[in-house]
Design an enzyme around this catalytic site. Structure first.
Site, PDB file in Angstrom:
ATOM      1  CG  MET A 145     -11.420  -5.229  27.150  1.00 58.68           C
ATOM      2  SD  MET A 145     -10.945  -5.195  25.404  1.00 58.68           S
ATOM      3  CE  MET A 145      -9.191  -4.857  25.541  1.00 58.68           C
TER       4      MET A 145
ATOM      5  CG  HIS B 134      -1.875  -3.666  31.606  1.00 57.38           C
ATOM      6  ND1 HIS B 134      -2.149  -2.486  32.270  1.00 57.38           N
ATOM      7  CD2 HIS B 134      -2.710  -3.687  30.528  1.00 57.38           C
ATOM      8  CE1 HIS B 134      -3.092  -1.821  31.615  1.00 57.38           C
ATOM      9  NE2 HIS B 134      -3.460  -2.526  30.550  1.00 57.38           N
TER      10      HIS B 134
ATOM     11  CB  SER C 279      -1.003  -5.825  27.698  1.00 55.05           C
ATOM     12  OG  SER C 279      -2.241  -6.292  27.211  1.00 55.05           O
TER      13      SER C 279
ATOM     14  N   GLY D  87       1.977  -4.841  24.884  1.00 56.63           N
ATOM     15  CA  GLY D  87       1.310  -6.094  24.543  1.00 56.63           C
ATOM     16  C   GLY D  87       2.000  -6.789  23.406  1.00 56.63           C
TER      17      GLY D  87
ATOM     18  CG  ASP E 186      -5.650  -5.023  28.690  1.00 54.74           C
ATOM     19  OD1 ASP E 186      -5.708  -3.838  29.092  1.00 54.74           O
ATOM     20  OD2 ASP E 186      -4.656  -5.515  28.149  1.00 54.74           O
TER      21      ASP E 186
ATOM     22  CG  MET F  58     -10.473  -0.827  29.075  1.00 53.72           C
ATOM     23  SD  MET F  58      -9.437  -1.505  27.759  1.00 53.72           S
ATOM     24  CE  MET F  58      -8.676  -2.864  28.622  1.00 53.72           C
TER      25      MET F  58
ATOM     26  N   GLY G 103      -9.567  -1.112  23.699  1.00 52.16           N
ATOM     27  CA  GLY G 103     -10.389  -2.166  23.108  1.00 52.16           C
ATOM     28  C   GLY G 103      -9.615  -3.283  22.434  1.00 52.16           C
ATOM     29  CG  PHE G 104      -9.629  -4.097  19.346  1.00 54.20           C
ATOM     30  CD1 PHE G 104     -10.117  -5.398  19.222  1.00 54.20           C
ATOM     31  CD2 PHE G 104     -10.525  -3.042  19.320  1.00 54.20           C
ATOM     32  CE1 PHE G 104     -11.477  -5.627  19.051  1.00 54.20           C
ATOM     33  CE2 PHE G 104     -11.891  -3.258  19.151  1.00 54.20           C
ATOM     34  CZ  PHE G 104     -12.371  -4.561  19.021  1.00 54.20           C
ATOM     35  N   GLY G 105      -5.546  -4.852  21.151  1.00 53.23           N
ATOM     36  CA  GLY G 105      -4.093  -4.798  21.081  1.00 53.23           C
ATOM     37  C   GLY G 105      -3.652  -4.543  19.647  1.00 53.23           C
TER      38      GLY G 105
END
Ligand code: DX5
Ligand code: ZN
Length: 228
Positions: free
Chosen positions: A39, A35, A10, A197, A37, A72, A146-148
């Site tokens: 958001m 991957h 990620s 990630g 992400d 997301m 929402g967050f790594g």
């Protein structure tokens, strides 16, 4: 056995000002896919990028890398065509974000992408199950999206085990807090697509981390096939 071990870094935790070269670096370090992400600041309390960025990335990294889009976002229907046009390969949406998963699955397939269906930690696997025969991949979130860099939720593993027992050839992905310390749990439960990630991007030696993750998963797959 229809599925194999695949590792998808990620890139959320990478230096976002160098996204193109970071993607290339991950592929050179042995990543099987990327991957990405997405958001929207609404479905999750964070904001990343959309299809214009994906279009640029595709031009920069070439046709080969497989882009798994982790959407997301609150209205996933809105971005199917733009993401397909931008060069996305798989559109992974959250079941919590739509009232009509069946229609969305159809639209994604018609646009030429593979379909991923994700569930947040608070969503039961029974909600995903009715769609499992129509999708290419199930994503069991192992953190709140929402967050790594969050802590792996081991209590999500029964969802993975149940899915593996019910759908022996389905691609099952885990995402959140997955790295060398937690991969064994994921592999034993039956996950075969591994998003990682911070553990990969933050490592001095991403190639070794990717290789270790893949070996653990491949060994678990082999063991499962011998046990059958
Ligand atoms: C979180 C994202 C993940 C995240 C994973 O909402 O979906 O893909 O980047 O990062 P780590 O592996 O650091 O938890
Ligand atoms: Zn993700």
């Amino acid at each position: 056995m229809a599925y194999s071990a695949k590792i998808g870094p990620s890139i959320l935790s990478s230096d976002l000002s160098c996204l193109g070269s970071e993607c290339v670096r991950m592929m050179e370090c042995g990543a099987d896919y990327l991957h990405l992400d997405v958001m929207d600041g609404h479905f999750v309390p964070n904001l990343t990028f959309g299809h214009p960025m994906v279009e640029c990335l595709r031009k920069s990294v070439g046709q080969d890398p497989f882009f798994d889009m982790h959407m997301m976002v609150s209205r996933p229907e809105q971005w199917v065509k733009p993401m397909a046009a931008a060069g996305a390969n798989q559109y992974t949406f959250h079941i919590e974000s739509t009232t009509n998963p069946g229609n969305l699955i159809k639209e994604i397939k018609e646009s030429g992408m593979k379909v991923g269906l994700a569930i947040k930690p608070g969503t039961t696997v029974e909600e995903l199950a009715p769609w499992a025969n129509q999708i290419d991949m199930a994503l069991v979130m192992t953190v709140e999206p929402g967050f790594g860099g969050q802590k792996f939720m081991e209590d999500m593993m029964p969802k993975v085990s149940w899915l593996r027992s019910q759908f022996p050839s389905l691609d099952i992905e885990v995402d959140g807090g997955v790295g060398p310390d937690t991969i064994h749990k994921c592999a034993e439960a039956g996950a075969n697509m591994i998003v990682s990630g911070s553990a990969v991007i933050g490592s001095d030696d991403p190639r070794s981390v990717i290789s270790l993750l893949r070996t653990v998963v491949a060994e678990a797959i082999q063991k499962r096939s011998l046990d059958r």
